[in-house]
Write a protein that holds these residues in place. Structure first.
Motif, short mmCIF file in Angstrom:
data_model
loop_
_atom_site.label_atom_id
_atom_site.label_comp_id
_atom_site.label_asym_id
_atom_site.label_seq_id
_atom_site.Cartn_x
_atom_site.Cartn_y
_atom_site.Cartn_z
N ILE A 189 0.84 -1.20 0.00
CA ILE A 189 0.00 0.00 0.00
C ILE A 189 0.87 1.25 0.00
O ILE A 189 0.52 2.27 -0.62
N ALA A 221 -5.29 5.43 10.41
CA ALA A 221 -5.92 5.03 11.68
C ALA A 221 -5.09 5.61 12.83
O ALA A 221 -4.37 4.88 13.53
N HIS A 267 7.05 5.93 12.45
CA HIS A 267 5.86 6.61 12.98
C HIS A 267 6.29 7.83 13.80
O HIS A 267 7.18 7.71 14.65
#
Ligand code: AMP
Length: 114
Positions: free
Chosen positions: A5, A32, A102
């Protein structure tokens, strides 16, 4: 191998909320979010995960961390604190096999992680 993705986001086949881009790195908001600010930094060159980056490509680590520092300043997370995370492999919680960093912030983050 089918594209991940994240490769599809890099190739603009999948829309993402892009917040930063340079010659080596693309950054976009996590779909998310686990915190008020949750941004993913990915290398433009494909590496499946942290453990898979060969020594001759270790420069990507500094590009990812430098990009995250810039975005932490842009979002003012540098003033309140933030966390940088790389999930590697099954026990690390990795779900997308394309290296990503992240950036999480905007609330107090507990420790230890779950
Ligand atoms: P990890 O669990 O470390 O492999 O992180 C993968 C992250 O990618 C998760 O936090 C997902 O929410 C996020 N994610 C998956 N698909 C997308 C997408 N299309 N756009 C933005 N973030 C995504």
């Amino acid at each position: 191998m089918p594209k991940t993705i994240f490769e599809r986001i890099l190739d603009r086949e999948v829309v993402a909320d892009i917040v930063y881009e340079d010659n080596h790195v693309l950054a976009f908001r996590d779909i998310a979010p686990q915190a008020p600010v949750h941004i993913l930094f990915i290398p433009k060159q494909h590496h499946a995960r942290h453990a898979a980056v060969p020594p001759e490509h270790h420069g990507i680590f500094s590009h990812l961390f430098a990009a995250a520092q810039k975005v932490a300043r842009q979002t003012k997370l540098d003033q309140t604190g933030y966390r940088l995370v790389i999930n590697n492999g099954p026990d690390g919680g990795e779900t997308v096999p394309h290296l990503h960093l992240h950036l999480l912030g905007g609330r107090h983050l507990g420790w230890p992680p779950g």
